[in-house]
Design a protein around this motif. Structure first.
Motif, mmCIF file in Angstrom:
data_model
loop_
_atom_site.group_PDB
_atom_site.id
_atom_site.type_symbol
_atom_site.label_atom_id
_atom_site.label_comp_id
_atom_site.label_asym_id
_atom_site.label_seq_id
_atom_site.Cartn_x
_atom_site.Cartn_y
_atom_site.Cartn_z
ATOM 1 N N ASN A 17 -0.862 -51.706 25.820
ATOM 2 C CA ASN A 17 -0.497 -52.914 27.005
ATOM 3 C C ASN A 17 -0.307 -52.173 28.296
ATOM 4 O O ASN A 17 -0.527 -52.854 29.395
ATOM 5 C CB ASN A 17 0.941 -53.641 26.577
ATOM 6 N N LEU A 18 0.413 -51.061 28.488
ATOM 7 C CA LEU A 18 0.345 -50.359 29.262
ATOM 8 C C LEU A 18 -1.101 -49.954 30.156
ATOM 9 O O LEU A 18 -1.314 -50.221 31.535
ATOM 10 C CB LEU A 18 1.415 -48.902 29.402
ATOM 11 N N LEU A 19 -1.974 -49.414 29.473
ATOM 12 C CA LEU A 19 -3.207 -49.143 29.859
ATOM 13 C C LEU A 19 -3.886 -50.468 30.335
ATOM 14 O O LEU A 19 -4.368 -50.277 31.312
ATOM 15 C CB LEU A 19 -3.963 -48.964 28.851
ATOM 16 N N LEU A 20 -3.861 -51.629 29.718
ATOM 17 C CA LEU A 20 -4.486 -52.795 30.216
ATOM 18 C C LEU A 20 -3.737 -53.356 31.541
ATOM 19 O O LEU A 20 -4.549 -53.845 32.215
ATOM 20 C CB LEU A 20 -3.985 -53.769 29.055
ATOM 21 N N GLY A 21 -2.429 -53.077 31.830
ATOM 22 C CA GLY A 21 -1.744 -53.072 32.865
ATOM 23 C C GLY A 21 -2.348 -52.648 33.977
ATOM 24 O O GLY A 21 -2.752 -53.085 34.976
ATOM 25 N N ILE A 22 -2.636 -51.254 33.803
ATOM 26 C CA ILE A 22 -3.374 -50.382 34.800
ATOM 27 C C ILE A 22 -4.777 -50.703 35.054
ATOM 28 O O ILE A 22 -5.144 -50.801 36.238
ATOM 29 C CB ILE A 22 -3.417 -48.850 34.170
ATOM 30 N N VAL A 23 -5.535 -50.942 34.118
ATOM 31 C CA VAL A 23 -6.877 -51.589 34.264
ATOM 32 C C VAL A 23 -6.857 -52.691 35.008
ATOM 33 O O VAL A 23 -7.668 -52.956 35.995
ATOM 34 C CB VAL A 23 -7.391 -51.706 32.780
ATOM 35 N N ASN A 24 -6.008 -53.648 34.870
ATOM 36 C CA ASN A 24 -5.853 -55.131 35.610
ATOM 37 C C ASN A 24 -5.642 -54.735 36.949
ATOM 38 O O ASN A 24 -5.988 -55.395 37.953
ATOM 39 C CB ASN A 24 -4.909 -56.090 34.915
ATOM 40 N N ASP A 25 -4.608 -53.748 37.268
ATOM 41 C CA ASP A 25 -4.234 -53.396 38.571
ATOM 42 C C ASP A 25 -5.429 -52.861 39.570
ATOM 43 O O ASP A 25 -5.363 -53.269 40.451
ATOM 44 C CB ASP A 25 -3.283 -52.349 38.543
ATOM 45 N N LEU A 26 -6.234 -51.958 38.641
ATOM 46 C CA LEU A 26 -7.467 -51.378 39.335
ATOM 47 C C LEU A 26 -8.489 -52.268 39.581
ATOM 48 O O LEU A 26 -9.079 -52.572 40.632
ATOM 49 C CB LEU A 26 -7.612 -50.262 38.317
ATOM 50 N N LEU A 27 -8.730 -53.455 38.765
ATOM 51 C CA LEU A 27 -9.621 -54.591 38.958
ATOM 52 C C LEU A 27 -9.102 -55.384 40.193
ATOM 53 O O LEU A 27 -9.855 -55.645 40.805
ATOM 54 C CB LEU A 27 -9.920 -55.287 37.717
ATOM 55 N N LEU A 28 -7.827 -55.688 40.326
ATOM 56 C CA LEU A 28 -7.379 -56.459 41.399
ATOM 57 C C LEU A 28 -7.553 -55.588 42.617
ATOM 58 O O LEU A 28 -7.814 -56.266 43.573
ATOM 59 C CB LEU A 28 -5.878 -56.788 41.300
#
Length: 65
Positions: A17-28
């Motif tokens: 979940n933390l990794l998914l949050g980081i990926v989403n932040d990078l995509l944004l």
């Protein structure tokens, strides 16, 4: 499932979940950099926002117990 295995699964789920949050932040961030996302000005009721945040934190606290 044994307690040790349960802890491993919990750690894996939390890390995922933390990794998914980081990926989403990078995509944004990438969308913002290329101009695909714009901000708009709107009136904001701070009391509503604070109430929403308190509700979210309270719910996480309940789930964490």
């Amino acid at each position: 499932m044994e307690p040790t295995q349960r802890q491993y699964v919990t750690t894996i789920l939390s890390s995922g979940n933390l990794l998914l949050g980081i990926v989403n932040d990078l995509l944004l961030f990438m969308q913002i950099e290329r101009g695909a996302v714009t901000a708009e000005r709107r009136m904001l009721d701070v009391n509503v926002v604070i109430d929403d945040v308190v509700d979210m934190v309270r719910e996480k606290g309940r789930k964490g117990k």
